[in-house]
Design an enzyme around this catalytic site. Structure first.
Site, PDB file in Angstrom:
ATOM      1  N   HIS A 129     -11.838  -5.054   8.365  1.00  0.00           N
ATOM      2  CA  HIS A 129     -12.592  -4.766   7.038  1.00  0.00           C
ATOM      3  C   HIS A 129     -14.181  -3.538   6.834  1.00  0.00           C
ATOM      4  O   HIS A 129     -15.125  -4.059   6.140  1.00  0.00           O
ATOM      5  CB  HIS A 129     -13.042  -6.071   6.290  1.00  0.00           C
ATOM      6  CG  HIS A 129     -11.742  -6.625   5.527  1.00  0.00           C
ATOM      7  ND1 HIS A 129     -10.698  -7.286   6.336  1.00  0.00           N
ATOM      8  CD2 HIS A 129     -11.579  -7.735   4.640  1.00  0.00           C
ATOM      9  CE1 HIS A 129      -9.415  -7.876   5.403  1.00  0.00           C
ATOM     10  NE2 HIS A 129     -10.681  -8.107   4.043  1.00  0.00           N
ATOM     11  N   GLU A 161       0.600  -1.115  -0.330  1.00  0.00           N
ATOM     12  CA  GLU A 161      -0.560   0.432  -0.360  1.00  0.00           C
ATOM     13  C   GLU A 161       0.922   1.086  -0.094  1.00  0.00           C
ATOM     14  O   GLU A 161       0.911   2.322  -0.267  1.00  0.00           O
ATOM     15  CB  GLU A 161      -0.862   0.076   1.508  1.00  0.00           C
ATOM     16  CG  GLU A 161      -2.212  -0.904   1.171  1.00  0.00           C
ATOM     17  CD  GLU A 161      -1.695  -2.535   1.336  1.00  0.00           C
ATOM     18  OE1 GLU A 161      -1.004  -2.652   1.258  1.00  0.00           O
ATOM     19  OE2 GLU A 161      -3.120  -2.692   0.863  1.00  0.00           O
TER      20      GLU A 161
END
Lengths: 317, 353
Positions: free
Chosen positions: B151, B82
């Site tokens: 999530h 990321e």
């Protein structure tokens, strides 16, 4: 490097050293806000690597970015005015020493986040690859940054995409007060290249011709589309981490040792010995640059402060 | 009336929020060769060649078809990195591209926090306007899918707190398309937050690729008795609540914020000035939220116009829980909006919501 290139290189290094010496003096007097970190001792790296680049090529820098700025051709007036936070500075006083940038000359910013510029350079190389414009990007960073996760992610990404980027580690032996030997699992940053299938070399970062030769090879490889390289340049940190650092973490002996190999003296002595440079010419160079520095400081200190009403300007386009 | 001779008109599937995102990405890539998309699995099967490469199109299929149309140079699968994904996208944006990054879940964004907060958001300002970072970072947000703590984050307030970022959270297919087009054309970094509960929501796509200006709210329902300001999927629960309120004789105006930074103060203040009552609905953990900032602004500017204290309907002050009854308790609901609305309209004894 030709004799002429070596002379030019010497002059460029001398300019950086004198610039930083002057910064230390002026900072001590007060009036220069914030913190400054000097590039002294690493001059051969910025000059050697940037000397291998074309003007349109891109670099990202570190908190120790004055040398990169000067070597990439940033205007002296704008640099000094920026250190003083004036509207006439390169970044209109919004950045300062640790965030100085000169996009017109491909200098995409000093970066006060250790390792912060590494991925940005990968992005510059990505833009070059997508646009097909042939530019090469260089990421300058220190030995401390090579322990950041983003260093490893960036090398891996650049490698799998074969991006035209050169990773230049300026290993000065110290991450602030923490020695490289303590903080790193390897004895040389170049050893980390193999983990990412990136060719890596380690050179004496106080030897201009050695840096330039290694940089030229890495830049050529990038330009030809053959992917990234890792270049470790070892140049001991001559001064404290920042201007005013009492350096309680290292002894005088260690600090003196770091000053033994001086990139500028070393090249000047060689050039004098070979009859290419005279002591008089060297003095003339110093005097000329000293005058230019005087004028830049006058320009900077005469410059206006940014208007407080403009505090929210430049946040958005 | 149709005769047996005429072919039955083939009913086209009504487009969804996901379709809207694909529509906007395709249109943006088509109009500007500097637009690239990058992220984990956005092509799928990278390097495997035909017939698998490019078939997946991201976790939700949003980028499906783009690889075949635009190729591997502009549709780039990345490693799970990321920081390098966002960092290189920032650098690429500075150097002339207009990258659209898919970070998958907003819960993954903290890995790239330096690149978002210190690099993307600050570059233009710190460098005195020299830098331009035309970058979009798309993320799936939202609880309710039983996905648990890592999530399900929306991070609305977190991103909206950062000067230099623009933050949008579209709640309809039309807005998803229009705002994504504008985000890609923006010269500033835009955080684009897509609530997963909206992905299958059906609705018309825009007639054109003109886009919707960033920084504008939308009045989703007109009303004169109170204003309900919503963020993202909260629009849906507020509209549900408004239908019930109408049966009770309360006409709620629902203002979908759409843009979390900058905030469209004009639309909010105009509405509250008219209704004198405000309920804020936001799927952010109670504590420090965008709704708090709006309540404060309304308090400063419209105190004399308020007929009741401003009320907020927020998520619980905890990470998003996994167990269904816990997650249901965590989320803002239409029922809680109803209670808050009745309270500010003086239809319930005060004391609890």
């Amino acid at each position: 490097m030709t004799d002429e290139e070596q002379l030019e290189g010497l002059l460029a290094m001398l300019r950086i050293r004198m610039f930083e010496d002057r910064v230390r003096t002026e900072f001590a007097k007060g009036g220069m806000p914030g913190f400054v970190h000097t590039y002294s001792g690493a001059e051969a790296i910025a000059v050697g690597v940037i000397g291998a680049l074309e003007p349109a090529d891109l670099i990202t820098s570190t908190h120790r970015g004055h040398g990169h700025c000067l070597a990439k051709g940033a205007p002296l007036d704008g640099i000094v005015a920026e250190l003083y936070g004036r509207e006439t500075g390169l970044c209109k006083g919004r950045g300062g020493s640790m965030h100085i940038a000169d996009f017109a000359n491909g200098m995409l910013g000093a970066n006060a986040i250790v390792g912060g510029g590494i991925a940005l350079a990968v992005g510059g190389a990505l833009a070059s690859q997508v646009l097909g414009d042939g530019r090469v990007a260089v990421a300058f960073f220190g030995d401390g940054a090579s322990n950041e996760g983003v260093f490893h992610e960036s090398l891996n990404l650049a490698s799998i995409w074969s991006l035209p980027v050169v990773f230049v580690c300026e290993n000065n032996g110290w991450a602030e007060s923490t020695p490289f030997s303590y903080a790193s699992s390897v004895s040389s940053i170049a050893e980390r290249g193999v983990a990412y299938s990136i060719p890596a070399v380690s050179v004496d970062g106080t030897d201009l011709t050695a840096v330039r030769a290694a940089a030229s090879a890495a830049v050529a490889r990038a330009r030809q589309g053959n992917g990234p390289s890792l270049l470790e340049c070892i140049a001991p940190r001559r001064e404290g981490h920042f201007v005013g650092d009492p350096e309680e973490y290292r002894g005088r002996e260690q600090a003196d040792q770091a000053r033994e190999s001086d990139p500028i003296d070393r090249l000047a002595e060689q050039l004098v010995a070979r009859g290419i440079l005279s002591a008089e010419a060297l003095n003339a160079m110093r005097k000329d640059w000293s005058g230019q520095l005087d004028r830049a400081y006058e320009f900077a200190l005469a410059g206006p402060w940014p208007d407080p009403l403009d505090v929210e300007r430049y946040v958005y386009s | 009336m149709s005769t047996p001779d005429e072919p039955r008109p083939r009913r086209r599937r009504e487009p969804t929020y996901l379709d809207a995102l694909t529509f906007a990405l395709d249109a943006a890539m088509d109009e500007d060769p500097r637009v690239i998309v990058m992220g984990e699995d956005i092509a799928g099967g990278a390097g495997t060649g035909e017939p698998f490469e490019g078939q997946m199109g991201g976790t939700w299929g949003v980028t499906k078809g783009l690889f075949a149309k635009y190729g591997p140079t502009r549709v780039r699968d990345t490693p799970i990195s990321e920081a390098a994904i966002v960092g290189s996208a920032v650098g690429a944006a500075m150097a002339g591209l207009r990258p659209v990054v898919d970070l998958m879940w907003a819960s993954f964004a903290p890995y790239a926090f330096d690149q978002i907060v210190n690099q993307a958001a600050k570059a233009r300002y710190m460098f005195g306007g020299q830098a331009q970072v035309p970058l979009v970072i798309r993320m799936s947000v939202g609880a309710g899918l039983r996905a648990g703590g890592q999530h399900s984050d929306s991070h609305y307030a977190l991103f909206a707190a950062i000067p230099g970022l623009k933050v949008v959270a579209p709640a309809t297919p039309n807005d998803a398309a229009g705002l994504l087009l504008s985000a890609i054309r923006s010269d500033d970094p835009v955080i684009f937050l897509e609530h997963m509960s909206l992905y299958r929501l059906k609705g018309a796509l825009p007639d054109s690729t003109a886009g919707i200006p960033l920084g504008t709210a939308e009045v989703a329902r007109m009303g004169s008795d109170l204003t309900i300001v919503t963020i993202g999927a909260s629009r849906q629960i507020a509209l549900l609540a408004a239908t019930q309120l109408a049966l009770e004789g309360i006409e709620a105006e629902v203002v979908d914020l759409r843009s979390l930074r900058p905030i469209d103060w004009d639309t909010i203040l105009e509405s509250v000035n008219r209704t004198g009552r405000l309920v804020l609905v936001e799927e952010s953990p109670a504590g420090v939220t965008i709704s708090d900032a709006i309540a404060a602004e309304v308090n400063e500017r419209l105190f004399g116009r308020l007929k009741a204290p401003v009320r907020r309907v927020l998520a619980a002050a905890s990470p998003v829980p996994f167990s269904p009854p816990l997650e249901d308790a965590w989320l803002p609901t239409a029922e809680r909006v109803l209670v808050a609305a009745r309270l500010v309209c003086d239809r319930l004894p005060a004391g609890r919501d």
